[in-house]
Structure formats: C-alpha cells, structure tokens
Motif scaffolding. Structure first.
Motif, PDB file in Angstrom:
ATOM      1  N   LEU A  76       0.811  -1.217   0.000  1.00 45.03           N
ATOM      2  CA  LEU A  76       0.000   0.000   0.000  1.00 45.03           C
ATOM      3  C   LEU A  76       0.851   1.276   0.000  1.00 45.03           C
ATOM      4  N   GLY A  77       1.816   1.327  -0.913  1.00 43.84           N
ATOM      5  CA  GLY A  77       2.582   2.558  -1.078  1.00 43.84           C
ATOM      6  C   GLY A  77       3.759   2.722  -0.147  1.00 43.84           C
ATOM      7  N   ARG A  78       4.024   1.734   0.657  1.00 39.93           N
ATOM      8  CA  ARG A  78       5.119   1.883   1.599  1.00 39.93           C
ATOM      9  C   ARG A  78       5.979   0.621   1.636  1.00 39.93           C
ATOM     10  N   ILE A  79       7.276   0.801   1.937  1.00 41.46           N
ATOM     11  CA  ILE A  79       8.122  -0.371   2.109  1.00 41.46           C
ATOM     12  C   ILE A  79       7.918  -0.893   3.523  1.00 41.46           C
ATOM     13  N   VAL A  80       7.505  -2.167   3.647  1.00 44.47           N
ATOM     14  CA  VAL A  80       7.266  -2.705   4.977  1.00 44.47           C
ATOM     15  C   VAL A  80       8.438  -3.548   5.462  1.00 44.47           C
ATOM     16  N   GLU A  81       9.257  -4.023   4.521  1.00 36.21           N
ATOM     17  CA  GLU A  81      10.430  -4.767   4.951  1.00 36.21           C
ATOM     18  C   GLU A  81      11.487  -4.688   3.869  1.00 36.21           C
ATOM     19  N   GLN A  82      12.734  -4.549   4.281  1.00 31.18           N
ATOM     20  CA  GLN A  82      13.803  -4.665   3.303  1.00 31.18           C
ATOM     21  C   GLN A  82      15.029  -5.280   3.933  1.00 31.18           C
ATOM     22  N   GLY A  83      15.871  -5.861   3.091  1.00 34.37           N
ATOM     23  CA  GLY A  83      17.065  -6.525   3.580  1.00 34.37           C
ATOM     24  C   GLY A  83      17.624  -7.402   2.483  1.00 34.37           C
ATOM     25  N   LEU A 120      10.252   2.008   9.475  1.00 35.67           N
ATOM     26  CA  LEU A 120      11.188   0.891   9.333  1.00 35.67           C
ATOM     27  C   LEU A 120      12.144   0.865  10.507  1.00 35.67           C
ATOM     28  N   MET A 121      12.304  -0.298  11.135  1.00 38.64           N
ATOM     29  CA  MET A 121      13.253  -0.397  12.250  1.00 38.64           C
ATOM     30  C   MET A 121      14.026  -1.694  12.125  1.00 38.64           C
ATOM     31  N   GLN A 127      18.635  -5.678   7.879  1.00 31.68           N
ATOM     32  CA  GLN A 127      17.232  -6.033   7.659  1.00 31.68           C
ATOM     33  C   GLN A 127      16.339  -5.095   8.464  1.00 31.68           C
ATOM     34  N   LEU A 128      15.386  -4.460   7.760  1.00 34.15           N
ATOM     35  CA  LEU A 128      14.484  -3.516   8.406  1.00 34.15           C
ATOM     36  C   LEU A 128      13.049  -3.977   8.198  1.00 34.15           C
ATOM     37  N   ALA A 129      12.209  -3.747   9.218  1.00 31.69           N
ATOM     38  CA  ALA A 129      10.790  -4.061   9.065  1.00 31.69           C
ATOM     39  C   ALA A 129       9.981  -2.964   9.722  1.00 31.69           C
ATOM     40  N   ALA A 130       8.880  -2.589   9.069  1.00 30.48           N
ATOM     41  CA  ALA A 130       8.000  -1.570   9.637  1.00 30.48           C
ATOM     42  C   ALA A 130       6.883  -2.279  10.374  1.00 30.48           C
TER      43      ALA A 130
END
Lengths: 302, 337
Positions: B232-239, B308-309, B316-319
C-alpha cells in the motif's frame, strides 16, 4: 510469424485497437482484392477522368441556350436538353468537376482540422482537451445541413465558400476518432519509453503518435469525401451553390425549378441523380474497404 | 555479486510520496518511501498489484512528479524537493533505462527493429557514425542476429524476441542501471528463463545495476541481492534477499512467503494465508496500514504507524511494532511466537 506468439492473442490485440500497417499489406490488395473494390475504383477513376477532361469532351457549350427546350434524347442531344435548351450531356460532363473538387478539398480541410483538434486534445489532455472536446460535441450534435445553409447564406456563394463551409462542419467525427486513438497511444509503453529517454513532445508525436494515427485519418477522410459530395449536391440543389458554375446539384435544382419531373423529362433528372449516387457509392465503398482493413473486427470474411 | 564500488548508490529515494487524483479523491500510490539502489546491485521490489511498485519505478526515472520527497542520481537530486534543473534529469535519462511488462506494447508497431534500437541514440544525440555499430552490438548482446532482425517489424517477432529487442534498446546507451517492471510476467515459462539469463549475463558483464519489480517472490529470491517488500505505497520490509525470504520479519512478508507453493511432503507445516483485499489507496487504514489484514496485530497497531526499524539480520528492516523495543512485552511475546 515465427516463435511463440499465439494467433489468438494477436487477434485480440488487433481488435483492441492496436495500430495496423497500411503500407505492409499492399494498398493494391486492399482496393482491388474484391469485386466491389474493383468496381468502385473503376467508377471513381472514371469520374475523376471526366472531372479533368469533361469540358473537352462536352459536345456542346453547356451554357448555350436554344429554342429546343426540354427536348427528349436525340442524335443531336444524346441526353436531351434543359429548360433553357442547353445540352444535358455537356452539363453533366462539366458538372463532374465541381462535385469532385468540392468533395476532395472539403474532405482535406475536414481531415486537417479534425487531426489537429484530435491530436492536440488527446495528447495534451487536461483543460485544452475539455475545451476541444466540448467543441467537437457541439459540432457533432448540431445538424450539419441547417448550419451549412446558414453559413452558405451568410457568405457570398462561390466554390471556395462551399468547400470551406462543408469542411468546417464535417471535421468533428474525424476529431473524435483521432482523439480516441491518440488517447490509447499516449499510454502505450513505447511512448513512455521515448519519454524516459528524454524525447520531447514534438519527437513523440512525429515518430510514435502520428504514424500510428495516419491510416485511421486516411480511411476516415475517404468516407468524408462521400459526405462532402452529397453536401455539395444538397447545397447546390437548395440554390446555395456557386451560380456561375454547373454542378450536378445545380442541374437538379434547375430541373425541379422548371418542373422537369412533372413534365416527365426524365433525361434531365435521372442522369445527374444517378451520377451523384454512383460517385458517392464508389467513394463510400473504398472508404469502407480501408476501414475494414484497419479494423479487422469489421471483416466478415475469413 | 561483488562489484568495484559496493557502497556507492546509483539512485537514492528519500521520503518519496506520489499522489494521483482518482474520482476527485487524492490517492497516495507511494507514501513515504526511502530506498537505496546501489551500483551493480540487483534490487527486488515485490508486492501485490496495486501496491505502488510500478509508480515507484516511474518516479525513479522522474516520469512522475513527486508530491513530496526526492530522487537523486549519484548524490545529485534530479526530481522532487531540491531538484537541480535539467542537467540532472538528462543525466538520469542517459544512465538509467527501463524495460516494461508487456512486450506487445513496448514496441511501436510501425518502426522496424533497427529504428527501435537506434531511437535512444538519436534522442540522446549520439553521433550518427556510431549508430550502426552500437545497434548491432546491442542486438548481439541479447542474442538476436542483427542480419536477420534489423529489418523486421514487431509483429514479425515472438513475445520473447520482442522483449529481447526492448532490452537491446535499453542497453544501447550503455546505462548503469536498468529498471525492469515485471519483465517476464507475460512470457511463457521457457522464454522467461531465456530472458532472465540474458539479463543476468548482461548484469555481470557490464556491471549493470538492476531493479526487478515483480510479484513473484521465488523469482526475486533467486535473482536479487536485496529485496524491498511494498504494501500500500510503503516499504514494509527490506534486507538481503536471503534474510527477507528465508527469515521474514514482517507479518506481511511472512504471509507472502507462505503463499508461495512449496513442493514438500506434508505441506510444510503451518501456513498463514492472508484474508481480505488490498485496501483502497484513497482510504488508507489508520495506524499500521497492514493491521486490518494482519494475523499478529495487537493493541497499538490501529493507532501507531510504525516506521522501518532494525529487525533480525544484517541491514534487515521491518515496519512493524513487533520489532519496536518501546512496545510492551506483549509485543515481544507475540514476536517470539
């Protein structure tokens, strides 16, 4: 066609309005591939020939009057004479020029106007599109013939005015079709790709939009030629044509004014009427052939 | 997939927001995205259709104007707040190219292959004397024999051949980055593998950075160095691809991973599948935008919007509030479950 593309998928795409080449499948096959095509091209060619050389072929001076009024066909006058005693055949041969010239010139003006309006509106979008679209709707909705009559009445009758009036009232359909095509082309990936490369609007229109719209404009214009020829005949029949020139429409006007139908002078009424019908028919068939070629959904064979 | 400058960013996206007006309402297709695309890296952007991944790609090419935030190329802002004029954009046009999903739509049906592949050189003003050689090399690179294909029209090509032509047209300017928007989703499985191997081969040989936009998680996992998951328009996880797919930390990523069919005896244990639909972007839920569909939601999720934290693996980040140390021990318990 090599590789894995499924024919069904290609058909669906073509039906969805994907641009189709006009140059590839040769023009000759489109026009001369069927009997109705061959007959129509032959007829149109014949009328164009008459339009060019008609005045040389005419046996008599079409404007010369004589005492031999409303005479039936004879050796001297193969198609009889008019209420002024002029030769009908000569008038018919000379009159072809007006029909053909007005038809093609008005259609050219109409195509130019429609293309410019459609391209501008479709490509720019936003408020220019809304204004041009409203204008198009207006011209589509108002009855063309009364508008033409009013315009032709206001201006001095001449060939140029006739062409202008017909051209100005018949572009809206072309504008609508061009706009629709441009709207779909504008969203195509190849347009976006060109923009992502840094191409300007002029480049995009010239290399991507226009070449994919031209076949459509062309087919539509041929159909408008038929409409323009009929309009010229109608205006001339109503006495709004160029009074210094003979056209098939003015011949019909004179015939009706002089009571030729009730005098059973069929030789005066039928030839110009038949010529108008055959010319419009041949141009229309050619236009439909182009349209079918561009839009395969209309094709009933195969 | 180590490259000469592993840390240099090709494109940096900062707090990017893209808005569209739909039926009088404002929709945020991209809402506060920050992302680094490093040189020579293959970055995957995954998510359901409608999550804004294609809009993000267009924004990275400065094809849509951001409502907020910025896009920079090698440290220079080219689009959005603080953009530095035309120079930056024309740099971007030369260095980053794009490949689209539908090979039937990408090519102008009235241009021959030669004109299609030459177009970037013409538009960018490359001297005409070099055109022929570079066009031929680009076609060679994608495995099309120039002699056979230069004179063809798109309708004389198969889907895979069209996509190769599109890739050749993207490569002819020798870009540093290539954004691929679902480049193989419309191709047959066999053709798909060929196109992917062409792309990977080029990526290695030319030290090309790729962005891979896809909804196919297994494809992203096998191809990408890093993955960003959008919702929905946002990055919820990256890594890193391995971390995100094998040890997902956001409930949404977990659900996506669980939805990938795994050929495994016994069905592979418990599966959490998502219910519901992607919400309308004109009516984004309050708090965490995923909470109405989230199987792990707890008390603050409908009021606190997580950013994101750090979560788990390296970088690895997750919101998700489950990974917020400030949240209650209940959250910890839920995270461990």
């Amino acid at each position: 066609m090599s590789g894995t593309a499924t024919p069904a998928g290609l058909d669906a795409r073509a039906a969805a309005g994907a641009p189709v080449e006009l140059a590839d499948e040769r023009l000759r096959d489109v026009l001369l591939g069927t009997w109705r095509g061959r007959i129509s091209v032959g007829l149109l060619g014949f009328f164009i020939f008459i339009a060019i050389f008609g005045s040389l072929l005419a046996p008599d001076d079409p404007y010369a009057s004589s005492l031999d009024v409303l005479a039936p066909p004879s050796w001297a006058h193969p198609l009889g004479t008019t209420e002024q005693g002029s030769d009908v055949l000569s008038q018919l041969l000379v009159g072809a020029r007006v029909s053909i010239v007005v038809g093609f010139a008005a259609a050219a003006i109409s195509a130019l106007l429609g293309s410019i309006v459609g391209l501008t509106g479709g490509y720019l979008g936003g408020w220019p599109d809304r204004i041009l679209d409203a204008l198009e709707n207006w011209f589509l909705v108002i009855p063309a013939l009364p508008l033409m009559i009013v315009l032709a009445r206001l201006l001095d009758p001449s060939l140029g005015v006739l062409i202008l009036v017909i051209g100005l009232t018949s572009w809206a359909g072309t504008g609508r079709i061009v706009r629709a095509q441009v709207l779909t082309l504008r969203e195509r990936a190849f347009v976006e790709r060109a923009k992502a490369l840094g191409a300007g609007d002029t480049y995009v229109i010239r290399t991507h939009i226009l070449p994919n719209t031209l076949p459509l404009i062309f087919a539509n214009t041929v159909l408008i030629v038929a409409v323009a020829i009929l309009s010229e005949a109608a205006l001339s029949f109503l006495g709004l044509g160029d009074p210094s020139r003979i056209s098939w429409g003015t011949m019909l006007e004179n015939a009706f004014d002089s009571g030729a139908p009730s005098a059973e002078a069929w030789w005066y009424v039928i030839p110009p009427g038949l010529c108008i019908t055959l010319l419009v028919l041949s141009v229309s068939v050619i236009g439909f052939l182009f349209e079918e070629h561009i839009n395969p959904r209309l094709r009933d064979d195969r | 997939m180590a490259t000469a400058e592993p840390n240099g960013s090709l494109i940096e996206v900062r707090d990017l927001a893209i808005e569209f007006s739909a039926r009088g309402q404002l929709a945020r297709a991209v809402d506060g995205v920050s992302l680094d695309w490093r040189r020579g890296e293959i970055l995957g952007v995954v998510g359901e259709s409608g999550c804004g991944k294609s809009t993000l790609a267009r924004a990275m090419l400065a094809l849509v104007e951001p409502a907020a935030g910025s896009v920079s190329l090698r440290g220079q802002v080219v689009s959005g707040e603080g953009a530095g004029g035309r120079k930056g954009v024309s740099d971007l046009r030369r260095r980053v190219q794009m490949i689209f999903q539908d090979p039937y739509q990408t090519l102008n049906p009235r241009q021959r292959v030669e004109a299609i592949v030459t177009e970037p050189l013409r538009v960018q003003g490359v001297p005409e004397g070099k055109h022929d050689e570079r066009v031929r090399r680009a076609l060679d690179d994608v495995g099309l024999d120039p002699e056979r294909y230069l004179g063809r029209y798109p309708h004389q090509l198969s889907g895979g051949q069209r996509q190769r032509v599109a890739i050749a047209a993207a490569l002819v300017l020798e870009p540093e980055g290539l954004i691929c928007d679902e480049p193989v989703s419309m191709l047959d499985a066999s053709v798909r593998a060929q196109i992917l191997s062409v792309l990977l081969e080029l990526q290695k040989r030319r030290v090309l950075a790729l962005v891979f936009i896809t909804h196919d998680l297994s494809l992203a996992w096998s191809l990408c160095d890093r993955i960003a998951v959008m919702y929905l328009g946002r990055i919820v996880e990256q890594g890193s691809a391995v971390d995100v797919i094998e040890r997902p930390k956001h409930p949404y990523t977990k659900a996506l991973v669980n939805a990938v069919p795994v050929p495994e005896a016994g069905g592979g244990g418990r599966r959490e599948l998502l219910g519901g639909e992607l919400p309308d972007p004109t009516a984004i839920p309050p708090g965490c935008r995923f909470h109405p569909r989230c199987p792990r939601r707890f008390e603050p999720c409908d009021s606190v919007d997580p950013s994101l934290m750090p979560a788990g693996g390296r970088d690895q980040l997750a919101a998700c509030l489950l990974h917020d140390p400030a949240q209650s021990s209940a959250a910890k318990a839920a995270a461990d479950a």
